[in-house]
Design an enzyme around this catalytic site. Structure first.
Site, short mmCIF file in Angstrom:
data_model
loop_
_atom_site.label_atom_id
_atom_site.label_comp_id
_atom_site.label_asym_id
_atom_site.label_seq_id
_atom_site.Cartn_x
_atom_site.Cartn_y
_atom_site.Cartn_z
N SER A 68 0.80 -1.23 0.00
CA SER A 68 0.00 0.00 0.00
C SER A 68 0.83 1.28 0.00
O SER A 68 0.25 2.37 -0.12
CB SER A 68 -0.95 0.01 1.20
OG SER A 68 -2.03 -0.86 0.98
N LYS A 71 0.11 3.81 -2.64
CA LYS A 71 -0.90 4.87 -2.58
C LYS A 71 -0.29 6.27 -2.46
O LYS A 71 -1.01 7.26 -2.61
CB LYS A 71 -1.86 4.59 -1.44
CG LYS A 71 -2.69 3.32 -1.61
CD LYS A 71 -3.66 3.11 -0.47
CE LYS A 71 -4.53 1.87 -0.70
NZ LYS A 71 -3.88 0.62 -0.29
N SER A 128 -5.95 3.59 4.33
CA SER A 128 -5.34 2.76 3.29
C SER A 128 -6.39 1.97 2.51
O SER A 128 -6.19 0.81 2.15
CB SER A 128 -4.32 1.79 3.92
OG SER A 128 -3.49 1.22 2.92
#
Length: 389
Positions: A68, A71, A128
């Site tokens: 993640s 991102k 997230s």
């Protein structure tokens, strides 16, 4: 007998001295004096954010999955879209079935459910949320596929050669990778935007009228003083990852660790790098961004003087003990001629040490100066003549 007593006394003294060594001295000896830093991360970078200089690194270009932490690029494209006026924080973002189908961390969007663009960004940065990431991507460019193309295009624009995106979430996929150095560059770019810094620093947030609580996965916001931005990541393939930033006394550092082995190790290893950086380096702050450095005479303008300001911070990062002896020189014309636009570049502030240039920052006009018409110029001439008398 006498020699034996002397030997015994010497051994006791050596033992006493060894026991008396302070903890920091013992640790320095164990770690080594050439920095003495190591990390369990497969790839790691400590970067000074102002200039992008790497202060320490381990396998900085190793291509690894980043989960993640992906991102951060998703958020970069989103905040740039807001900055450029292509989307608004007040836009209503409608969740698609494609967003609803995302697994992993999420806010459990239902198809057709709406949130503001701002709340979707907060869900990405704080929670997230994979479903929110896809919803954001589709809102900006119509599809996740088009958004991923833009992510890769932006990476190339930043000069990154060890990064390739397959999705906007970080869910496991073949050919989805980055390096610690590349991700530090992406985060450095994000930090230029106040919107990113604001949403990235939120620790808890209520969605759906308080029915759904978001907690920031970046626990360093609470665990380490000065941390105000970043993004965590974890998958079985990527292990534990974190890209974050902290500022103390004008020194902003970026730390990226990829592939740390066990829970919370990405926090521990990041703190280790922060301690190293803040202990060894210091920011020499000469001018803040936007500070007035000089006034220049203006010819043929509606005003006679123009304030010249620093476009960016004039800051030099140096090892502690080597943070003195810097000199500044302003490279500017003797005067400017109207018209002058706001933020027009007029020269440079040059920082040197021992005669060598170490930093060059553009100097710009604080405000616009329009060209005076004929009547205004005549009036200014008479005013000067009158003042001379």
């Amino acid at each position: 007998m006498f020699a034996r007593k002397i030997l015994s006394t010497l051994l006791i003294c050596l033992f006493t001295l060894a026991c008396a060594l302070p903890a920091w001295a013992v640790k320095e000896k164990e770690e080594g004096t050439s920095g003495g830093l190591d990390t369990t991360a497969e790839s790691a970078v400590l970067m000074e954010a102002h200039t992008g200089k790497v202060l320490w690194a381990k396998n900085p270009d190793k291509e690894l999955p980043m989960a993640s932490v992906t991102k951060i690029m998703t958020l970069l494209l989103a905040v740039e879209a807001v900055e450029q006026g292509r989307v608004s924080l007040k836009d209503r973002v409608v969740a698609s079935e494609n967003a609803w189908e995302m697994g992993g961390s999420q806010i459990y969007l239902e198809p057709g459910e709406e949130f503001s663009f701002e709340e979707m960004l907060i869900a990405v940065a704080v929670g997230s949320a994979n479903d929110a990431s896809v919803a954001v991507a589709e809102h900006i460019l119509g599809s996740e596929e088009a958004f991923v193309e833009a992510m890769n295009r932006r990476a190339r624009q930043l000069g990154l050669t060890h990064t390739h995106f397959v999705n906007c979430t970080g869910l496991p996929a073949r050919g989805h990778y980055t390096s610690a150095y590349d991700m530090a560059v992406i985060l450095r770019e994000c930090l230029k935007y106040p919107l990113f810094r604001r949403i990235s620093s939120i620790y808890e947030y209520d969605l759906r009228g308080g029915k759904f609580k978001l907690w920031n996965t970046n626990k360093l916001l609470k665990w380490y003083e000065g941390v105000d931005a970043g993004k965590t990541g974890w998958t079985n393939e990527a292990k534990y990852c974190l890209a974050s930033s902290a500022e103390r006394d004008g020194l902003r550092l970026i730390v990226v660790v990829l592939g740390t082995p066990e829970p919370k190790s990405h926090f521990r290893e990041s703190i280790k790098l922060y301690k190293y950086g803040f202990a060894r380096y210091k920011a020499v702050n000469i001018y803040p961004a936007g500070a007035k450095v000089k006034s220049l005479p203006v010819s043929k303008g509606v005003v006679d003087k123009l304030d010249v300001v620093a476009k960016d911070r004039v800051t030099v990062v140096a090892p502690k003990g080597e943070d003195r002896g810097f000199t500044t020189h302003l490279e500017l014309p003797s005067h400017v001629t109207a018209p002058v636009t706001r933020r027009q570049q007029l020269g440079f502030c040059v920082v040197k040490k021992d005669g060598q240039e170490v930093l060059r920052v553009p100097l710009v006009a604080r405000y616009e100066v329009k060209k005076a018409n004929l009547l205004q110029q005549i009036k200014k001439v008479f005013t000067r003549l009158h003042s001379v008398r």
